[in-house]
Scaffold this motif. Structure first.
Motif, mmCIF file in Angstrom:
data_model
loop_
_atom_site.group_PDB
_atom_site.id
_atom_site.type_symbol
_atom_site.label_atom_id
_atom_site.label_comp_id
_atom_site.label_asym_id
_atom_site.label_seq_id
_atom_site.Cartn_x
_atom_site.Cartn_y
_atom_site.Cartn_z
ATOM 1 N N CYS A 117 7.410 -0.464 -0.808
ATOM 2 C CA CYS A 117 6.157 0.174 -1.215
ATOM 3 C C CYS A 117 4.925 -0.466 -0.576
ATOM 4 O O CYS A 117 3.800 -0.053 -0.866
ATOM 5 C CB CYS A 117 6.018 0.154 -2.739
ATOM 6 N N ALA A 119 2.314 -0.667 1.964
ATOM 7 C CA ALA A 119 1.862 0.425 2.831
ATOM 8 C C ALA A 119 1.971 0.155 4.336
ATOM 9 O O ALA A 119 2.471 0.998 5.073
ATOM 10 C CB ALA A 119 0.435 0.824 2.459
ATOM 11 N N THR A 150 2.920 4.856 -4.445
ATOM 12 C CA THR A 150 1.650 4.142 -4.510
ATOM 13 C C THR A 150 1.209 3.965 -5.961
ATOM 14 O O THR A 150 1.626 4.713 -6.842
ATOM 15 C CB THR A 150 0.557 4.907 -3.736
ATOM 16 N N GLN A 155 -4.942 4.389 -3.390
ATOM 17 C CA GLN A 155 -3.952 3.798 -2.493
ATOM 18 C C GLN A 155 -3.198 4.881 -1.720
ATOM 19 O O GLN A 155 -2.877 4.705 -0.539
ATOM 20 C CB GLN A 155 -2.966 2.930 -3.271
ATOM 21 N N LEU A 159 -3.010 5.162 2.284
ATOM 22 C CA LEU A 159 -1.752 5.313 3.007
ATOM 23 C C LEU A 159 -1.812 6.530 3.927
ATOM 24 O O LEU A 159 -1.415 6.470 5.102
ATOM 25 C CB LEU A 159 -0.599 5.456 2.010
#
Length: 395
Positions: A117, A119, A150, A155, A159
């Motif tokens: 996870c 990014a 995310t 976020q 991304l």
């Protein structure tokens, strides 16, 4: 160097005049967008060399879902792939050969270090495979919500922006679509169930939220290629392929090209799904305990529940049961009375009392009606993020 070598290899094996496009999703629950999309987009002369993944954790994998169809072969030779792009317009395979070879090694490290996870690492993994295909246009489905990769909408947007900038920097028209992932997409979770719903979508019987995501992403690819002049026109063109049956026929052609027998294809065309897909031993109902409106359906809870039923992987080598899953009868925004069926649990004996409670608690019933807003915003290079409705009116 590997990227340029791979691009040269693909171009040399194909036709330089081909308009190559693709899509990628950051993963979600009930995410079956790929199937109607790959059925519709090639009908307009675009080529889709789809390199897909397998499910891990609460997110289902495209390859696993397709393999619930008897006879489907996900592994193809490069010669078969080039021939398929020429004659069919699309194939779906998994990462192979020299496609982003460094990513294969790095991803195993990312996996065991629990940094999937993170990014910057996920961006490099996603974009290395997509850019290696020699694309002219790429649309990214970036999920935002409790079942996304995310932690926040900000976020997710970050991304999306990172991937869009990478694609744009490599000379590929790249657009990200921010979509809601608090609620499962459509009404099904689980491999066979999702394939059936996808086929129904191609027949014009799909749930509205699934159709919307497919139409939005397909329209972006058509506009990038100069085939549609506006976003609205492109969306109508995609949806028309579901209404007139051409998307279904293209998808059946894709399946046949990858090993599915004619008899199976005919059963799928007729909607005789019970004769094609494996069936669960048990189907149990979840019912509403009070009247009101469904204010939320927790996608993460239902996604992890499906994994525990056997429909997904907790570890990379786990075997998947394609017959199990959850079929929603009601979803967010629907009004219910006490005793109304909310969902069916399809299982083969792995439904514990604790797991059943988890599924029941995924449904929040209250007094306010709150429909799903599935498509949130559009991210393009060098311009601010735009609300989808504003984008649609402007493009």
């Amino acid at each position: 160097k590997q990227w340029y070598q791979r691009r040269l290899a693909i171009t040399a094996g194909g036709d330089p005049s081909w308009k190559m496009v693709d899509k990628h999703s950051t993963g979600g629950v009930g995410d079956k967008v790929t199937f109607p999309l790959v059925a519709a987009v090639p009908l307009f002369g675009l080529k889709m060399p789809m390199v897909s993944g397998r499910g891990l954790g609460h997110t289902g994998g495209t390859a696993d879902k397709l393999e619930s169809i008897p006879g489907f072969k996900i592994s193809l030779t490069e010669e078969h792939m080039m021939r398929t792009l020429r004659d069919v317009g699309c194939y779906v395979t998994t990462q192979f050969g020299n496609i982003a070879p460094a990513d294969k090694m790095l991803y195993s490290i990312i996996d065991i270090s629990s940094t999937v996870c993170y990014a910057p690492l996920s961006c490099s993994s996603i974009m290395s495979k997509k850019l290696a295909e020699g694309l002219g246009s790429l649309v990214l489905d970036v999920k935002s919500g409790v079942a996304s990769t995310t932690d926040s909408h900000e976020q997710a947007e970050w991304l999306a922006r990172m991937m869009v900038d990478i694609g744009h920097g490599m000379g590929v028209n790249t657009t990200a679509v921010l979509t809601e992932m608090n609620t499962p997409i459509g009404y099904t979770i689980g491999n066979s169930l999702e394939m059936i719903e996808s086929l129904e979508c191609m027949k014009g019987n799909g749930p509205a939220d699934l159709e919307t995501i497919v139409a939005v992403q397909g329209a972006i690819l058509l506009c990038d290629a100069g085939i549609a002049s506006t976003q609205e026109q492109g969306e109508k063109m995609i949806l028309q392929t579901f209404r007139d049956g051409t998307a279904l026929e293209k998808f059946l052609q894709i399946l046949g090209n990858q090993g599915v027998e004619k008899g199976t294809l005919e059963l799928l065309r007729k909607g005789e799904y019970d004769q094609v897909f494996k069936k669960p031993k048990f189907v149990e109902n979840i019912t509403a305990q009070q009247p009101g409106f469904i204010e939320a359906v927790n996608a993460m809870s239902l996604g992890t529940a499906t994994v525990l039923l056997g429909g997904g992987r907790q570890l990379a080598g786990d075997k998947i049961d394609p017959a199990v899953g959850i079929k929603l009868i009601r979803s967010k925004g629907d009004q219910v009375e006490r005793g109304d069926i909310l969902a069916e649990i399809h299982h083969n004996g792995k439904l514990s009392k604790m797991l059943r409670t988890r599924i029941e608690e995924a449904f929040l019933i209250g007094e306010s009606k709150s429909p799903i807003r599935r498509v949130i915003a559009i991210v393009k290079p060098d311009v601010p993020t735009v609300d989808y409705e504003v984008y649609r009116n402007q493009h």
